[in-house]
Design a protein around this motif. Structure first.
Motif, PDB file in Angstrom:
ATOM      1  N   GLN A 264       0.840  -1.188   0.000  1.00 53.69           N
ATOM      2  CA  GLN A 264       0.000   0.000   0.000  1.00 53.69           C
ATOM      3  C   GLN A 264       0.877   1.240   0.000  1.00 53.69           C
ATOM      4  O   GLN A 264       1.085   1.883   1.024  1.00 53.69           O
ATOM      5  N   THR A 265       1.400   1.567  -1.166  1.00 56.14           N
ATOM      6  CA  THR A 265       2.249   2.741  -1.304  1.00 56.14           C
ATOM      7  C   THR A 265       1.721   3.585  -2.449  1.00 56.14           C
ATOM      8  O   THR A 265       0.880   3.159  -3.231  1.00 56.14           O
ATOM      9  N   ILE A 266       2.239   4.777  -2.572  1.00 56.79           N
ATOM     10  CA  ILE A 266       1.812   5.635  -3.669  1.00 56.79           C
ATOM     11  C   ILE A 266       2.474   5.225  -4.973  1.00 56.79           C
ATOM     12  O   ILE A 266       2.113   5.738  -6.033  1.00 56.79           O
ATOM     13  N   PHE A 267       3.433   4.314  -4.918  1.00 54.73           N
ATOM     14  CA  PHE A 267       4.065   3.787  -6.119  1.00 54.73           C
ATOM     15  C   PHE A 267       4.018   2.263  -6.093  1.00 54.73           C
ATOM     16  O   PHE A 267       5.038   1.588  -5.988  1.00 54.73           O
ATOM     17  N   PRO A 268       2.816   1.655  -6.161  1.00 57.04           N
ATOM     18  CA  PRO A 268       2.714   0.201  -6.006  1.00 57.04           C
ATOM     19  C   PRO A 268       3.449  -0.543  -7.111  1.00 57.04           C
ATOM     20  O   PRO A 268       3.355  -0.220  -8.290  1.00 57.04           O
ATOM     21  N   GLY A 269       4.207  -1.542  -6.689  1.00 56.87           N
ATOM     22  CA  GLY A 269       4.838  -2.433  -7.645  1.00 56.87           C
ATOM     23  C   GLY A 269       6.147  -1.946  -8.220  1.00 56.87           C
ATOM     24  O   GLY A 269       6.770  -2.638  -9.020  1.00 56.87           O
ATOM     25  N   ARG A 270       6.590  -0.757  -7.826  1.00 54.44           N
ATOM     26  CA  ARG A 270       7.879  -0.307  -8.331  1.00 54.44           C
ATOM     27  C   ARG A 270       8.478   0.695  -7.344  1.00 54.44           C
ATOM     28  O   ARG A 270       7.796   1.228  -6.474  1.00 54.44           O
ATOM     29  N   GLN A 271       9.749   0.950  -7.523  1.00 58.50           N
ATOM     30  CA  GLN A 271      10.434   1.918  -6.681  1.00 58.50           C
ATOM     31  C   GLN A 271      10.859   3.112  -7.519  1.00 58.50           C
ATOM     32  O   GLN A 271      11.257   2.950  -8.678  1.00 58.50           O
ATOM     33  N   VAL A 272      10.772   4.293  -6.937  1.00 57.91           N
ATOM     34  CA  VAL A 272      11.232   5.501  -7.610  1.00 57.91           C
ATOM     35  C   VAL A 272      12.279   6.185  -6.743  1.00 57.91           C
ATOM     36  O   VAL A 272      12.341   5.976  -5.525  1.00 57.91           O
ATOM     37  N   VAL A 273      13.089   7.000  -7.381  1.00 56.73           N
ATOM     38  CA  VAL A 273      14.080   7.823  -6.683  1.00 56.73           C
ATOM     39  C   VAL A 273      13.580   9.260  -6.716  1.00 56.73           C
ATOM     40  O   VAL A 273      13.204   9.762  -7.782  1.00 56.73           O
ATOM     41  N   VAL A 274      13.578   9.910  -5.560  1.00 55.98           N
ATOM     42  CA  VAL A 274      13.048  11.268  -5.452  1.00 55.98           C
ATOM     43  C   VAL A 274      14.060  12.164  -4.769  1.00 55.98           C
ATOM     44  O   VAL A 274      14.634  11.801  -3.738  1.00 55.98           O
ATOM     45  N   ILE A 275      14.282  13.315  -5.347  1.00 56.98           N
ATOM     46  CA  ILE A 275      15.027  14.395  -4.691  1.00 56.98           C
ATOM     47  C   ILE A 275      14.056  15.562  -4.558  1.00 56.98           C
ATOM     48  O   ILE A 275      13.473  16.002  -5.557  1.00 56.98           O
ATOM     49  N   ASP A 276      13.832  16.026  -3.346  1.00 57.17           N
ATOM     50  CA  ASP A 276      12.944  17.164  -3.158  1.00 57.17           C
ATOM     51  C   ASP A 276      13.568  18.148  -2.199  1.00 57.17           C
ATOM     52  O   ASP A 276      14.536  17.841  -1.498  1.00 57.17           O
ATOM     53  N   GLY A 277      13.029  19.356  -2.189  1.00 60.93           N
ATOM     54  CA  GLY A 277      13.568  20.357  -1.291  1.00 60.93           C
ATOM     55  C   GLY A 277      13.335  21.756  -1.795  1.00 60.93           C
ATOM     56  O   GLY A 277      12.483  21.996  -2.657  1.00 60.93           O
ATOM     57  N   ALA A 278      14.101  22.688  -1.245  1.00 60.87           N
ATOM     58  CA  ALA A 278      13.906  24.103  -1.527  1.00 60.87           C
ATOM     59  C   ALA A 278      15.243  24.808  -1.633  1.00 60.87           C
ATOM     60  O   ALA A 278      16.203  24.462  -0.935  1.00 60.87           O
ATOM     61  N   VAL A 279      15.280  25.803  -2.516  1.00 56.72           N
ATOM     62  CA  VAL A 279      16.459  26.652  -2.671  1.00 56.72           C
ATOM     63  C   VAL A 279      16.008  28.093  -2.511  1.00 56.72           C
ATOM     64  O   VAL A 279      15.112  28.556  -3.233  1.00 56.72           O
ATOM     65  N   LEU A 280      16.607  28.796  -1.580  1.00 58.01           N
ATOM     66  CA  LEU A 280      16.259  30.185  -1.325  1.00 58.01           C
ATOM     67  C   LEU A 280      17.044  31.115  -2.239  1.00 58.01           C
ATOM     68  O   LEU A 280      18.105  30.757  -2.751  1.00 58.01           O
ATOM     69  N   GLY A 281      16.518  32.324  -2.415  1.00 58.16           N
ATOM     70  CA  GLY A 281      17.254  33.321  -3.168  1.00 58.16           C
ATOM     71  C   GLY A 281      16.800  33.444  -4.607  1.00 58.16           C
ATOM     72  O   GLY A 281      15.708  33.006  -4.985  1.00 58.16           O
ATOM     73  N   ASP A 282      17.648  34.034  -5.408  1.00 57.87           N
ATOM     74  CA  ASP A 282      17.366  34.329  -6.804  1.00 57.87           C
ATOM     75  C   ASP A 282      16.984  33.072  -7.585  1.00 57.87           C
ATOM     76  O   ASP A 282      17.671  32.069  -7.534  1.00 57.87           O
ATOM     77  N   ARG A 283      15.876  33.136  -8.333  1.00 60.33           N
ATOM     78  CA  ARG A 283      15.372  31.938  -9.004  1.00 60.33           C
ATOM     79  C   ARG A 283      16.304  31.463 -10.111  1.00 60.33           C
ATOM     80  O   ARG A 283      16.418  30.262 -10.349  1.00 60.33           O
ATOM     81  N   GLU A 284      16.982  32.396 -10.800  1.00 62.71           N
ATOM     82  CA  GLU A 284      17.908  31.973 -11.855  1.00 62.71           C
ATOM     83  C   GLU A 284      19.095  31.222 -11.259  1.00 62.71           C
ATOM     84  O   GLU A 284      19.526  30.186 -11.785  1.00 62.71           O
ATOM     85  N   LYS A 285      19.631  31.720 -10.158  1.00 59.40           N
ATOM     86  CA  LYS A 285      20.743  31.034  -9.496  1.00 59.40           C
ATOM     87  C   LYS A 285      20.289  29.695  -8.934  1.00 59.40           C
ATOM     88  O   LYS A 285      21.031  28.711  -8.974  1.00 59.40           O
ATOM     89  N   ALA A 286      19.075  29.659  -8.402  1.00 58.03           N
ATOM     90  CA  ALA A 286      18.542  28.405  -7.863  1.00 58.03           C
ATOM     91  C   ALA A 286      18.412  27.370  -8.974  1.00 58.03           C
ATOM     92  O   ALA A 286      18.779  26.201  -8.808  1.00 58.03           O
ATOM     93  N   ALA A 287      17.878  27.793 -10.114  1.00 57.56           N
ATOM     94  CA  ALA A 287      17.727  26.875 -11.244  1.00 57.56           C
ATOM     95  C   ALA A 287      19.082  26.370 -11.715  1.00 57.56           C
ATOM     96  O   ALA A 287      19.249  25.181 -12.019  1.00 57.56           O
ATOM     97  N   ALA A 288      20.060  27.268 -11.769  1.00 52.98           N
ATOM     98  CA  ALA A 288      21.397  26.862 -12.215  1.00 52.98           C
ATOM     99  C   ALA A 288      22.015  25.859 -11.257  1.00 52.98           C
ATOM    100  O   ALA A 288      22.736  24.943 -11.680  1.00 52.98           O
ATOM    101  N   LEU A 289      21.716  26.036  -9.971  1.00 52.59           N
ATOM    102  CA  LEU A 289      22.273  25.127  -8.973  1.00 52.59           C
ATOM    103  C   LEU A 289      21.811  23.685  -9.198  1.00 52.59           C
ATOM    104  O   LEU A 289      22.533  22.733  -8.913  1.00 52.59           O
ATOM    105  N   LEU A 290      20.617  23.511  -9.729  1.00 50.30           N
ATOM    106  CA  LEU A 290      20.055  22.183  -9.945  1.00 50.30           C
ATOM    107  C   LEU A 290      20.517  21.529 -11.246  1.00 50.30           C
ATOM    108  O   LEU A 290      20.184  20.363 -11.506  1.00 50.30           O
ATOM    109  N   THR A 291      21.299  22.232 -12.047  1.00 50.55           N
ATOM    110  CA  THR A 291      21.689  21.714 -13.360  1.00 50.55           C
ATOM    111  C   THR A 291      22.320  20.325 -13.316  1.00 50.55           C
ATOM    112  O   THR A 291      21.953  19.444 -14.118  1.00 50.55           O
ATOM    113  N   PRO A 292      23.252  20.048 -12.401  1.00 54.38           N
ATOM    114  CA  PRO A 292      23.861  18.709 -12.398  1.00 54.38           C
ATOM    115  C   PRO A 292      22.853  17.585 -12.181  1.00 54.38           C
ATOM    116  O   PRO A 292      23.041  16.478 -12.701  1.00 54.38           O
TER     117      PRO A 292
END
Length: 462
Positions: A264-292
């Motif tokens: 009884q999971t939100i992903f029945p029958g398979r596993q997923v990899v999730v990265i979540d979170g928040a980056v403060l500050g300028d949105r362009e710099k935040a977006a660039a930080l996530l590039t890798p």
């Protein structure tokens, strides 16, 4: 006919009822079973009585009546961390604070005031009206009180530190039944102890804490549903977190059980990899930080400028009570070797009952003593590892406890040797959470204010 024998505890509960009337539920009463249920449905609570106050004045009455009757007092908001209380409240009254709540925002001072069992989503929504944000938990229905008294790790933690060190005042009912308002210049030792020392000192009826001027944050989820990507994504995230600016607070999770389509999971029958979170500050710099990370071509990418109030639901935490068992360990490092162990314990090829395996990135402001901070002024570990399994049946609980313990144990070579009690659902040596000097000081505060040990906290100071 001989009269039935009434136990000493039942007699004490009867005396409590005589003083408090409808504030109290006793075993056998309609409403008792429901009032006993904590958030974690795998935990059974059977106290001598349950009280559901609707005001601070009611709490005062309950504490005084419990003391007079010879019963202990267990404060509880939602019961998210109820497991360490099992077997410890047979002669106690459980004080469920869910009977009242409310939040008030002072936009000039950037301070929120909450009472009772107010949940974080209520605070986040009220603060957002004024362009402010709170250092809230990862689930909308986590109560402010327990989370904050135990430390409090938010999506802004690497920038702003623990939530407990943003408290500016607290109101607490002590063992003698008196209601105190404490802050840095009034009863400072108790104020210090409440910031991280948990529910060992009384029943907290109100908290006031700083808010941050923040309307929008670059936040979201990256998700990969290809099991072949698990190791690569985990290694990439671990490397990415090294040298990461404090503006970014993220977590890495393996979610779902690939070998059981009935789970009884939100992903029945398979596993997923999730990265979540928040980056403060300028949105362009935040977006660039996530590039890798984005270069790994996630299946889902929801990182975008997001209203701060929406972050209470970012982590997919369940919004209804659910049964689970868990284990936790703080890590000094999460290097390539630790990643390999993590994937071996919880990845798609593992034979495990784990529903979630999570690494949170700590460090930053969390790793430095907070100026003027409380009993928990920093977290001793650069990462936090948590493992969750179902507790829906006795068989699942047994298997889940074995698997979560095994997974956490496999990472012990990287352990900092410390514990973070908000994530700990077992009884542990409190010295691992506070250190010897801080623990001695906490015990001195408790022994002065509660010499008869009236209060039972989920994590006792020993």
């Amino acid at each position: 006919m001989a009269r039935p024998v009434v136990s000493e505890t039942a007699s004490a509960a009867g005396r409590l009822r005589a003083q408090l009337g409808g504030l109290v539920f006793l075993p056998g009463d309609a409403g008792y079973d429901r009032a006993c249920v904590p958030w974690n449905l795998a935990v059974e609570q059977r106290p001598a009585a349950v009280a559901v106050p609707s005001s601070a004045a009611d709490v005062v009455r309950v504490v005084r009546a419990a003391s007079d009757a010879g019963l202990k007092v267990v404060p509880q908001s939602t019961g998210h961390s109820a497991a360490p209380l099992v077997g410890r409240m047979d002669a106690a009254v459980l004080v469920r604070m869910s009977g009242f709540g409310g939040v008030w925002i002072d936009p000039e001072r950037r301070v929120a005031r909450v009472v009772g069992a107010t949940a974080w989503h209520q605070v986040a929504e009220a603060a957002s009206v004024h362009g402010l944000a709170a250092l809230h938990g990862s689930g909308p229905d986590i109560a402010v009180a327990g989370y904050t008294l135990g430390g409090g790790l938010s999506w802004y933690a690497r920038m702003f530190g623990l939530a407990c060190n943003h408290l500016v005042a607290a109101e607490v009912v002590l063992a003698d039944g008196s209601l105190h308002r404490v802050h840095a210049s009034h009863e400072p030792e108790l104020f210090w102890a409440l910031r991280g020392g948990g529910g060992n000192f009384g029943v907290v009826t109100a908290l006031e804490f700083d808010l941050i001027p923040l309307e929008e944050v670059y936040a979201g989820v990256l998700l990969w549903d290809d099991a072949a990507m698990t190791g690569e994504v985990c290694r990439a995230w671990a490397a990415w977190t090294r040298g990461l600016p404090e503006e970014a607070t993220t977590s890495l999770r393996l979610l779902g059980r690939p070998r059981s389509s009935q789970a009884q999971t939100i992903f029945p029958g398979r596993q997923v990899v999730v990265i979540d979170g928040a980056v403060l500050g300028d949105r362009e710099k935040a977006a660039a930080l996530l590039t890798p990370l984005r270069e790994l071509n996630p299946t889902v990418d929801t990182f975008t400028p997001t209203p701060a109030a929406d972050l209470t639901r970012l982590h997919f935490d369940p919004e209804l009570p659910s049964p689970g068992v868990s284990s936790h360990v703080l890590l000094d490092d999460f290097d390539a070797a630790a990643v390999d162990v993590f994937v071996a314990m919880a990845g798609a090829e593992s034979e495990t009952s784990l529903l979630s395996a999570e690494i949170r990135h700590l460090g930053g402001a969390l790793g430095r003593p907070a100026p003027g901070g409380g009993a928990l002024d920093q977290v001793h570990g650069r990462y936090s590892a948590s493992f969750l399994a179902s507790g829906a049946t006795e068989k699942l609980r047994t298997q889940g406890q074995a698997d979560t313990t095994r997974a956490a144990g496999a990472l012990l070579p990287w352990s900092s040797g410390h514990r973070f009690l908000n994530f700990t659902d077992q009884e542990v040596d409190p010295a691992a959470a506070f250190g010897a000097a801080t623990l001695a000081r906490l015990r001195a505060v408790r022994d002065r204010l509660d010499p008869t040990r009236l209060f039972i906290a989920n994590h006792d100071l020993g």
